[in-house]
Design an enzyme around this catalytic site. Sequence first.
Site, short mmCIF file in Angstrom:
data_model
loop_
_atom_site.label_atom_id
_atom_site.label_comp_id
_atom_site.label_asym_id
_atom_site.label_seq_id
_atom_site.Cartn_x
_atom_site.Cartn_y
_atom_site.Cartn_z
N GLY A 71 16.21 -81.36 -11.75
CA GLY A 71 15.31 -79.84 -11.29
C GLY A 71 14.34 -79.54 -12.05
O GLY A 71 13.76 -78.93 -12.69
N GLN A 179 15.90 -74.34 -4.35
CA GLN A 179 16.80 -73.77 -4.25
C GLN A 179 16.19 -73.87 -2.25
O GLN A 179 16.81 -73.82 -1.25
CB GLN A 179 17.13 -72.17 -4.29
CG GLN A 179 18.32 -72.28 -5.32
CD GLN A 179 19.71 -73.09 -4.82
OE1 GLN A 179 20.04 -73.33 -3.98
NE2 GLN A 179 20.94 -73.21 -6.60
N CYS A 325 26.13 -70.88 -14.16
CA CYS A 325 25.24 -71.28 -15.54
C CYS A 325 25.65 -69.94 -15.85
O CYS A 325 25.36 -69.87 -17.29
CB CYS A 325 23.26 -71.21 -15.30
SG CYS A 325 22.86 -72.35 -13.90
N1 PLP Z 1 16.33 -74.09 -10.29
C1 PLP Z 1 17.43 -73.73 -9.77
C2 PLP Z 1 16.88 -72.67 -8.92
C3 PLP Z 1 18.26 -73.91 -9.48
O1 PLP Z 1 19.03 -73.85 -8.69
C4 PLP Z 1 18.57 -75.30 -10.59
C5 PLP Z 1 19.85 -75.60 -10.45
O2 PLP Z 1 20.83 -74.62 -10.36
C6 PLP Z 1 17.78 -76.11 -11.44
C7 PLP Z 1 16.45 -75.27 -11.63
C8 PLP Z 1 18.31 -76.76 -11.90
O3 PLP Z 1 18.43 -77.92 -11.62
P1 PLP Z 1 18.77 -78.84 -12.45
O4 PLP Z 1 20.63 -78.95 -12.07
O5 PLP Z 1 18.60 -80.23 -11.22
O6 PLP Z 1 18.38 -79.52 -13.57
#
Ligand code: PLP
Length: 386
Positions: A71, A179, A325
Amino acid sequence: MSVIYLDNNATTRVAPEVVEAMLPYFSERYGNASSMHSFGGMLGRDLAQARERMAELIGARPEEILFTSCGTESDSTAIMAALQSQPDKRHIVTTKVEHPAVLALCQFLEKTRGYDVTYLSVDEHGRLDMEELRLSLRRDTAIVSIMFANNETGTVFPIRQIAEIVQEHGTLMHTDAVQAVGKEAINLENLPVDYLALSGHKLHAPKGIGVLYVRKGARFRPFLRGGHQERSRRAGTENVPYIIGLGKAAEMAKNGMTADNATMRTLRDRLEQGLIAGIHDTKLNGDPEHRLPNTTNISFKFVEGEAILLHMDREGICASSGSACTSGSLEPSHVLRAMDVPFSFAHGSIRFSLSRYTTEADIQHTLKVMPPIIAELRAISPFRPE
Ligand code: PLP
């Protein structure tokens, strides 16, 4: 180890059907899809099917689907594509509650590249003000990047209304739907966004595979350059097993979403109502109405979220405080701060996020152990009023 896993916004279990679909691509079908020989070349058909399944889930065309590594990469690619293709436009609009995948990039562009960034505020329920959005748009706005659903509170933004405002203004629009995909019905045929990011590991596919949807005709510049994969839009040898897995996960989400959402919502509401009714001085964070069906974020006044998590962990229950995070720090998360959640509540916030694998027994057990955990922690809390 048997766990009660209520942390599905952090990551989800890979569905057994997805694992099964992927396995042949690690062993007998291990070729490189770009090879000239038929051993590798035959994978093209399988990749095409996975792309079609992915496209179907979100109402896109297969050629609008770009497989990425996650993502975060999809978010960065979208924002950078919009900026690099319009070098004279130096303004970005986003919100204060985005995931760091968007927020940190915008802050970096602001501090080191001289971009002007507007961070839209939210109210106490995490809702955006459409008038503030309208007023923020300028002639030099290159892109508006607003998430579909918030990872910490589950609040779902009125993305169609937002996209229409942005489209009317003639500005490019990106939505981080990491999400939302698999939990919200999305049909890009009638949702005027130019870019949409999603991530496999939030919908029961593995970590390390994502998608960027790029609307046909939307401006684009590759983020990763080199090979000609993904129609020269994203270099790097295709991760065939994971793409196949994501295709399977997308198919399962499409077929099962309505039923899974109904079950998750029932269990989530039982958990939420049980905790709020059974423990005094609690508070729901997020929009009570427009929310992902699997998420509840609850604050327990006068206690520390990290301490709650440790006690829950001893009971075999996984959840998050703030977001996965930010849980390394004791500062309330940027999302709760943006919502102006009072200090005494913000510190004790726990995000419970369910999946199609969450059971009634999981919820019963959680409801049983939470009141004594909170009572024990409140008895020793330095924040407790005298
Ligand atoms: N955007 C949102 C809203 C997320 O919740 C997350 C991951 O928690 C990400 C982006 C990042 O995704 P990825 O872990 O696949 O890089």
